[in-house]
Design a protein around this motif. Structure first.
Motif, PDB file in Angstrom:
ATOM      1  N   PRO A  11       0.837  -1.197   0.000  1.00  0.00           N
ATOM      2  CA  PRO A  11       0.000   0.000   0.000  1.00  0.00           C
ATOM      3  C   PRO A  11       0.879   1.256   0.000  1.00  0.00           C
ATOM      4  CG  PRO A  11      -0.553  -1.488   1.808  1.00  0.00           C
ATOM      5  CD  PRO A  11       0.772  -1.907   1.274  1.00  0.00           C
ATOM      6  N   ILE A  38      -0.988  -0.696  -4.187  1.00  0.00           N
ATOM      7  CA  ILE A  38      -2.321  -0.131  -4.016  1.00  0.00           C
ATOM      8  C   ILE A  38      -2.143   1.299  -3.517  1.00  0.00           C
ATOM      9  CG2 ILE A  38      -4.536  -0.321  -2.828  1.00  0.00           C
ATOM     10  CD1 ILE A  38      -4.012  -3.313  -2.618  1.00  0.00           C
ATOM     11  N   ASP A  39      -2.405   2.252  -4.388  1.00  0.00           N
ATOM     12  CA  ASP A  39      -2.153   3.653  -4.067  1.00  0.00           C
ATOM     13  C   ASP A  39      -3.463   4.383  -3.773  1.00  0.00           C
ATOM     14  OD1 ASP A  39      -0.129   5.906  -3.983  1.00  0.00           O
ATOM     15  OD2 ASP A  39      -1.620   6.724  -5.374  1.00  0.00           O
ATOM     16  N   ASP A  40      -3.463   5.114  -2.667  1.00  0.00           N
ATOM     17  CA  ASP A  40      -4.656   5.838  -2.230  1.00  0.00           C
ATOM     18  C   ASP A  40      -4.623   7.300  -2.671  1.00  0.00           C
ATOM     19  OD1 ASP A  40      -5.822   3.642  -1.137  1.00  0.00           O
ATOM     20  OD2 ASP A  40      -5.814   4.341   0.929  1.00  0.00           O
ATOM     21  N   LEU A  72      -5.030   1.657   5.724  1.00  0.00           N
ATOM     22  CA  LEU A  72      -4.163   0.507   5.473  1.00  0.00           C
ATOM     23  C   LEU A  72      -4.940  -0.800   5.400  1.00  0.00           C
ATOM     24  CD1 LEU A  72      -1.095  -0.396   5.341  1.00  0.00           C
ATOM     25  CD2 LEU A  72      -1.344  -0.899   7.791  1.00  0.00           C
ATOM     26  N   ALA A  75      -6.884  -1.239   2.227  1.00  0.00           N
ATOM     27  CA  ALA A  75      -5.957  -1.458   1.107  1.00  0.00           C
ATOM     28  C   ALA A  75      -5.537  -2.920   1.040  1.00  0.00           C
ATOM     29  CB  ALA A  75      -4.735  -0.552   1.245  1.00  0.00           C
ATOM     30  N   TYR A  76      -5.181  -3.484   2.181  1.00  0.00           N
ATOM     31  CA  TYR A  76      -4.769  -4.884   2.190  1.00  0.00           C
ATOM     32  C   TYR A  76      -5.925  -5.818   1.847  1.00  0.00           C
ATOM     33  CZ  TYR A  76       0.030  -4.308   3.780  1.00  0.00           C
ATOM     34  OH  TYR A  76       1.369  -3.996   3.838  1.00  0.00           O
ATOM     35  N   GLU A  93       2.385  -9.113   2.743  1.00  0.00           N
ATOM     36  CA  GLU A  93       2.246  -7.700   3.113  1.00  0.00           C
ATOM     37  C   GLU A  93       3.639  -7.119   3.296  1.00  0.00           C
ATOM     38  OE1 GLU A  93      -1.648  -8.040   6.096  1.00  0.00           O
ATOM     39  OE2 GLU A  93       0.254  -7.252   6.798  1.00  0.00           O
TER      40      GLU A  93
END
Length: 269
Positions: A11, A38-40, A72, A75-76, A93
């Motif tokens: 993430p 995984i970009d927020d 977080l 995202a996971y 992870e």
């Protein structure tokens, strides 16, 4: 033939200074690992840098972009579901900031693939583990949090908040991921707690955790508060409610396995 065995979920939020180098290091060391970032919605254009790397690592590097900082834990969970749909056997992870050494990915993998573990945890607090250049207040917070968690939950894991983990797909398939609700420290604790409650074997692998050199830590008071109350909630649910049945995946999910990056054609329950 593309190997669908291992994938590392990373993430990101404002990790432009780290993510490109981390991707290069992982792929330089391993031929049998893929990466899912995984970009927020990072304002620093982390996602754009990953997209540039995708041209170099076609079929091995994947990116999921989300709108806004969603946490977080979510995202996971997003990454776990993505990886399960595509048939990966070992799902990792890992932080984006080099606090987790890429060389230890192989050791976590071996603990599961050859060492009999269902879930391998990169642990700072077993013999051989430790930290480098971490502020004393963060060490006290982390060690205190892990001790507090063990005392409340009785879970036999020394580094309960660790974020460097290898899951076998059987573990993630067995957990009802939609029932994992916490976001920060408590997310890491609950995933281990749920795995333990469902009878899976957890093995701690000693690692040296090194504080980030670039970027800013995402730790804040809200995450600490969630961890404190989250642990109490887990204990309450496990004592007075049927936590086992709540987190157990009772469906018979069946996924059409495709090559990474292709559309998933079917999912039935």
């Amino acid at each position: 033939m593309i190997c669908l065995e291992n994938i590392v979920i990373i993430p990101t939020y404002n990790e432009r200074e780290n993510i490109g180098h981390l991707i290069d290091v992982i792929f330089a060391q391993y031929d049998n690992f893929h990466i899912l970032v995984i970009d927020d919605g990072s304002p620093d254009n982390t996602a754009a840098l990953v997209k540039d790397r995708q041209m170099k690592y076609a079929g091995k590097l994947f990116l999921e972009e989300r709108k806004g900082k969603l946490g977080l834990g979510t995202a996971y969970i997003h990454g776990f579901k993505w990886a399960l749909k595509r048939g990966y056997q070992y799902i990792f992870e890992m932080d984006a900031d080099f606090s987790h050494n890429p060389k230890d990915l192989q050791r976590l993998y071996e603990a599961c693939a050859a060492g009999g573990a269902d879930l391998a945890v990169g642990s700072r607090y077993v013999k051989g583990g430790g930290t480098i250049n971490w502020p004393r207040n963060r060490i006290l917070l982390s060690k205190g949090g892990s001790l507090y968690t063990r005392l409340i939950t009785w879970m036999p894991v020394r580094d309960t908040t660790a974020g460097f983990v290898c899951y076998s797909r059987e573990v993630l398939e067995a957990i009802n991921l939609d029932q994992i609700r916490f976001l920060g420290y408590a997310f890491q604790i609950e995933m281990k707690f749920a795995s333990w409650k469902l009878g899976f074997k957890i093995k701690e692998v000693p690692i040296i955790f090194e504080d980030r050199k670039f970027g800013v830590s995402k730790m804040h008071k809200g995450i600490v508060k969630e961890g404190i109350w989250g642990v109490l909630k887990l204990r309450w649910l496990s004592l007075f409610k049927d936590y086992h049945n709540r987190v157990k995946n009772t469906g018979t999910a069946s996924y059409t396995v495709t090559q990474p990056g292709e559309k998933v054609l079917a999912k039935t329950k």
